[in-house]
Design an enzyme around this catalytic site. Sequence first.
Site, mmCIF file in Angstrom:
data_model
loop_
_atom_site.group_PDB
_atom_site.id
_atom_site.type_symbol
_atom_site.label_atom_id
_atom_site.label_comp_id
_atom_site.label_asym_id
_atom_site.label_seq_id
_atom_site.Cartn_x
_atom_site.Cartn_y
_atom_site.Cartn_z
ATOM 1 N N SER A 62 0.797 -1.238 0.000
ATOM 2 C CA SER A 62 0.000 0.000 0.000
ATOM 3 C C SER A 62 0.823 1.278 0.000
ATOM 4 O O SER A 62 0.249 2.366 -0.152
ATOM 5 C CB SER A 62 -0.931 -0.001 1.218
ATOM 6 O OG SER A 62 -1.844 -1.071 1.146
ATOM 7 N N THR A 63 2.132 1.193 0.161
ATOM 8 C CA THR A 63 2.931 2.420 0.138
ATOM 9 C C THR A 63 2.800 3.159 -1.184
ATOM 10 O O THR A 63 2.987 4.376 -1.241
ATOM 11 C CB THR A 63 4.422 2.108 0.391
ATOM 12 O OG1 THR A 63 4.866 1.130 -0.567
ATOM 13 C CG2 THR A 63 4.649 1.598 1.794
#
Length: 719
Positions: free
Chosen positions: A385-386
């Site tokens: 998700s970064t």
Amino acid sequence: MLPLRMNILFLLIFIVFTLLIFRLGYIQIVKGNYYVGKVESKEEIQVNTSVPRGRIYDRYGRVLIDNQPENAITYTRMPKTKNNEILTIAEQLAALIDMPINRVTFRDKQDFWIIKNSEEAMKKVKTEEMDKFRLSKENISEKEVDKEYNRRMLERISEEELAQLSPQDLEVLAIYREMTSGYLLSPQIIKSENVTDKEFALVSERLSELPGVNTTTDWKRVRHVPLSVLGRTTTPSKGIPKSKKDYYLARGYSRNDRVGESFFEAQYEDLLQGEKSVMKNVTDRSGTIIETLVTDEGEPGKDLVTTLDIELQLEAERIVEDALLKMKSGGAGSLLDRAFYIMMNPHTGEILSMVGKKVEYDEAGKMYLADYAYGTFTTAYEMGSTIKGATVLTGYREGAISVGERQVDEPIVLGRGLVKKSIFNPNGRMVMDDLMALEQSSNVYMFKTALSMGGLTYHPYMATASLLKDDTLQRLRNGYAQVGLGVLTGIDVPGETNGVINKPDSPGKVLDITIGQFDTYTPLQLAQYVSTIANNGYRVQPRFLKQIRKPSKNGATLGPLISEVEPKILNQIENTQTEINRVKEGFRRVYYGTKGSARSYFSDTPYTAAGKTGTAEVVYYGPQENRWNTNTINLVHVGFAPFDKPEVAYAVVIPWASTNLNPDTYYNNIIARKVLDKYFELQSKYQNEGLTNSLVEQKIRPTDTEKLNEDQEKSSIIE
């Protein structure tokens, strides 16, 4: 008639002399420098003198790589020196020094046996058989005949005959091979490692009896820190790499020159390598050298100041090592073997810290942590998700979403019952905008953004085949490339990879790319990506080189500044400042928002920061082949600080961190917080001490080797 002939003769003589005068003038005035250079090129030679290589410092003048003087014994071969004379000198030297024989090859032994037993060697190949060979080949040259003669002679030397060479013979051979491996009139190092004072004295006393031999001071490269990305140099015994022999020889190098063979040392070889002395040989009428004059003394290599803060680097290494060992000791860390951390200045691209640690095992089977900093740009992983900040920016740019747009986070059901959902909302329906999507890390918001890019609106059981009908995947990748994901960062060391761009094996994978579950990126790309957001959309080239300086004159301060490396902007993303600010605010809420995914780790910071966490569920593909296809997770984190005026951007990557897909402790967030705290702590300390990276006058500071040793002990061999 006679006066006419005389006048013609005088005219011809005048014309000839005029032509001669013009020709002499042309040679002396127009081409004078050219012919002087041609003469000097025959008389002057570059010699392999012991010119110190440039030192390497951190940004505050602390020595990272230095030169240490050591005794050396050299030999310079003269043009008329014969091999038997060299052999005699080698035998004399063997009585004075202990010479390692580990570099002696089988071919060396064969050649040496021939020299020692020339008559017996010649009997091995008869004249009659070579005459027959010559007649069997049409238009064969004598050079080819000689080559075949030598081949037959070598192959007929038996192992029993070679075994007759005594240990003393092998030592003489080891010296002889070094004496004959260099160029004429160029000093060749015979021995420079572990030359004892006694050996140095014995040879020095007998120099008059050993023509061409000299005792001098050489140097060796000394690394004060074991950071792999600084690179290594070859030794005199290894010399220039065989793979680049022609490249270096064409640039005036000798075969036994030390050169940078990896990373920073290799990248800046031209600056670090000094300029050799130039000698002029004075000969008598017979061509014998009677005097050698120095026409150019040469100069040491340039000193290079890196962007690294070595104190921060050591602290970051300690923090990463501690986390890695704790995770490895847990029952779910069987696949874990590495962890990475990078901190850089988002505006200049200067890398302050680059950490890579890897689990290795010694011969006894005990585990230790090896430096693996170069893995930050040579290996790639799914980043989870970064990368959602890049997805949102791409959605803005493509018109798929707008600033503040709301969408329903809900489990989405595609064709054939494929269900995709957000971790925090497995069953319900929640309306959220882009800020909430980043704060809580909504997968569904990103999926619906990708659908919108393809001109689709979600409805239950929609056909997944429709996801591949347009160029959605490529447009997403183009957007990620703008911020540095999936493309080379431009780091100023060799060996960088751009990650793996996978080919979808199912339509659902088009959605997975939006949450970092498909393509792989390097940790350095991740750091460049968050830097691009931090500095308002400019993708800056990351680099290690900060300054180029002349060698220090007094050993107390750095030498005069030659140049300061300027930041290089690779591109500017095609987003408005409002859109960029929106993503930055979403990242801030990850740290301080009431539902921020990193709130428990950052809500109490004495500074302001912003970031994004990531947990990628992946299938293991690491070095343990028997464990391939095991489900595991990558723990990832990116961020920047301070929020209003970012000084640093950072990335943490822990591949294959746990086989427990819902771990109790997220060490990616712990590492990010601890190193960031240490950065601000050190900045305060440096300010109090008056420590700066001034361009004018900067002191040379020793590296804190005691602290380094202490850190190494903490991560040394463990049970």
